[in-house]
Structures are given as C-alpha cells and as structure tokens.
Design a protein around this motif. Structure first.
Motif, PDB file in Angstrom:
ATOM      1  N   TYR A  13       0.846  -1.202   0.000  1.00 22.09           N
ATOM      2  CA  TYR A  13       0.000   0.000   0.000  1.00 22.09           C
ATOM      3  C   TYR A  13       0.881   1.251   0.000  1.00 22.09           C
ATOM      4  N   ILE A  33      -5.156   2.948   8.235  1.00 21.06           N
ATOM      5  CA  ILE A  33      -5.941   1.879   7.623  1.00 21.06           C
ATOM      6  C   ILE A  33      -5.724   0.603   8.423  1.00 21.06           C
ATOM      7  N   SER A  46     -10.894  -6.938  -0.204  1.00 25.62           N
ATOM      8  CA  SER A  46     -12.056  -6.069  -0.057  1.00 25.62           C
ATOM      9  C   SER A  46     -11.635  -4.779   0.626  1.00 25.62           C
ATOM     10  N   TYR A  47     -12.435  -3.747   0.392  1.00 25.26           N
ATOM     11  CA  TYR A  47     -12.249  -2.461   1.053  1.00 25.26           C
ATOM     12  C   TYR A  47     -13.555  -2.087   1.731  1.00 25.26           C
ATOM     13  N   SER A  48     -13.453  -1.585   2.948  1.00 20.46           N
ATOM     14  CA  SER A  48     -14.626  -1.024   3.617  1.00 20.46           C
ATOM     15  C   SER A  48     -14.205   0.266   4.327  1.00 20.46           C
ATOM     16  N   HIS A  52     -11.361   2.910   7.630  1.00 20.25           N
ATOM     17  CA  HIS A  52     -10.798   2.308   6.431  1.00 20.25           C
ATOM     18  C   HIS A  52     -10.214   0.933   6.779  1.00 20.25           C
ATOM     19  N   CYS A  53     -10.599  -0.058   6.000  1.00 20.64           N
ATOM     20  CA  CYS A  53     -10.093  -1.411   6.221  1.00 20.64           C
ATOM     21  C   CYS A  53      -9.886  -2.088   4.869  1.00 20.64           C
ATOM     22  N   ILE A  54      -8.696  -2.621   4.658  1.00 13.41           N
ATOM     23  CA  ILE A  54      -8.397  -3.386   3.455  1.00 13.41           C
ATOM     24  C   ILE A  54      -8.070  -4.810   3.894  1.00 13.41           C
ATOM     25  N   GLU A  74      -8.231  -2.550  -4.626  1.00 11.54           N
ATOM     26  CA  GLU A  74      -8.894  -2.055  -3.412  1.00 11.54           C
ATOM     27  C   GLU A  74      -8.622  -0.571  -3.199  1.00 11.54           C
ATOM     28  N   HIS A  77     -11.178   1.418  -5.002  1.00  8.77           N
ATOM     29  CA  HIS A  77     -12.405   1.550  -4.206  1.00  8.77           C
ATOM     30  C   HIS A  77     -12.233   2.649  -3.152  1.00  8.77           C
ATOM     31  N   LEU A  78     -11.077   2.696  -2.512  1.00  6.13           N
ATOM     32  CA  LEU A  78     -10.785   3.720  -1.510  1.00  6.13           C
ATOM     33  C   LEU A  78     -10.825   5.121  -2.124  1.00  6.13           C
TER      34      LEU A  78
END
Length: 112
Positions: A13, A33, A46-48, A52-54, A74, A77-78
């Motif tokens: 990342y 994150i 996945s990203y949520s 923030h969580c990957i 991901e 998506h962020l």
C-alpha cells in the motif's frame, strides 16, 4: 512461505500510494488503515470505509504480484470513496481508474 501478511500489505500500500496515479490523491497513511489477512476462498480482497479497512485473502493469492494488483484494485475503491462516489461498484468511474493503472504498470485491465 506465505508473502501475504499484514506487514507486506502495508508495504505494498505504501509503495503504490507513492507511485502514479495513486500519488495524485490524498490517500490515508498506512497507519490510518486497518489491514487484515484472512483465508476466505470467496474473495481476493475487499475495502470497507469508516474506519478504512483493506482485507486480503491468502486463499486466493500467494504471489507478490497478485497482492500488488489486488491492493491496487482495493485502492481504487478507496479513492472512489474519498471522492464521494459509489465506491462499492465496478462501474464507469471504477474502470476509468483501473484502465489507467493497468496502462501505467503493464497489467491486463481485467486483472484489476
């Protein structure tokens, strides 16, 4: 030996966020994150948001190059989330960024 760890996820990342086109965006620092590594055969990553969580799945990957492509996916998506767009969809906005990334890195767009 499995290269997919929380530390390798943070490192990938960090690396990508300092390279184009990611460096054009004000992305959160890796420390902002939560990175998770799971063994889920239903997903690559996945990203949520909030927080923030990957998440990356070792069930679907063991190679560094797969981690890089999945992390880039991901991160798109962020970026869309930070822009206030529908981040969870694979739509026109999503594909515009993934095609740009694929062109820069010589990846197949469908790999993202």
């Amino acid at each position: 030996m499995n290269l997919i760890t929380v530390e390798s996820c943070k490192a990938v990342y960090r690396m990508l966020s300092n390279l184009p086109p990611f460096n054009k965006y004000e992305l959160p620092r890796p420390s902002e994150i939560e990175f998770l590594v799971v063994d889920d055969p239903e997903m690559y990553g996945s990203y949520s948001p909030e927080p923030h969580c990957i998440t990356m799945s070792t069930s679907k990957m063991s190679l560094l190059q797969t981690l890089e492509k999945t992390m880039a996916h991901e991160m798109v998506h962020l970026i869309l989330y930070l822009q206030g767009k529908r981040y969870e969809l694979h739509n026109k906005n999503f594909y515009k960024l993934t095609y740009q990334i694929a062109e820069i890195y010589g990846w197949e767009p469908k790999d993202l």
